[in-house]
Design an enzyme around this catalytic site. Structure first.
Site: not given
Length: 193
Positions: A93, A121, A152
């Site tokens: 990240s 991620h 996300k």
């Protein structure tokens, strides 16, 4: 159940389990898969949820230098038959670099331990169809546990763990953050679908 089935299909695994957040998924899964007498091998730049999972586990933790396969292999050899779990972010990240998935698969196989990759991620950003670093490496069938978040790239809330059905069944019965916390709310499940 429908979302879990779709997530398993998305990641190329047999089964999936939903958690309330990525933090709960990683911390609970690492702790459940690392019993006393084993060793967890964790990249030094892993997300805090993996680090805290190592702290909750009854296993010893070996932190290897970031993406340093020689250091990891040295630790695996030292652990011998106690090697239990290698845990890594798929995409880290803070730096944005990608874990060396094929080499990690080989080390896990050679040392008879499991490999967990956190795709939080990487999902939506890396690999075919945004399936993550594991899919980009062509290793979906070789990585034991894939963790991801719905919050996300998927624009919802919650997280998932994908693995063989036996691993998911183990988590249902032993992952305390799954057992003792609330499931994601129905609107979040609908949004993720």
């Amino acid at each position: 159940r429908l979302l879990e089935e779709r997530l398993a299909e998305f990641t190329g695994t047999e089964a999936a389990l939903l958690f309330g957040s990525g933090y709960l998924a990683n911390s609970g899964t690492v702790a459940a898969l690392a019993p006393a007498g084993t060793v967890v091998f964790s990249d030094e730049l892993n997300h805090a949820s993996i680090i805290d999972g190592c702290r909750l586990a009854r296993a010893e933790t070996f932190v290897y230098r970031h993406r340093d396969l020689d250091h990891l292999e040295w630790g695996l050899r030292r652990a011998g038959g106690r090697a239990g779990l290698i845990a890594t972010d798929g995409v880290f990240s803070m730096d944005g670099d990608v874990a060396p998935i094929p080499e990690l698969v080989e080390l896990a196989r050679d040392h008879r331990c499991m490999l967990l990759v956190d795709e939080a991620h990487a999902t939506g950003a890396v690999g075919p169809g945004g399936r993550g670093a594991v899919a980009a490496a062509g290793a979906s069938e070789e990585v034991d546990v894939i963790v991801g978040t719905l919050g996300k790239a998927l624009g919802s809330y919650g997280a998932y763990v994908c693995a063989r059905a036996e691993v998911i069944e183990l988590l249902v019965n032993t992952a305390r953050p799954f057992i003792f916390s609330t499931a994601p709310p129905p609107p979040s499940i609908g949004a993720a679908l």
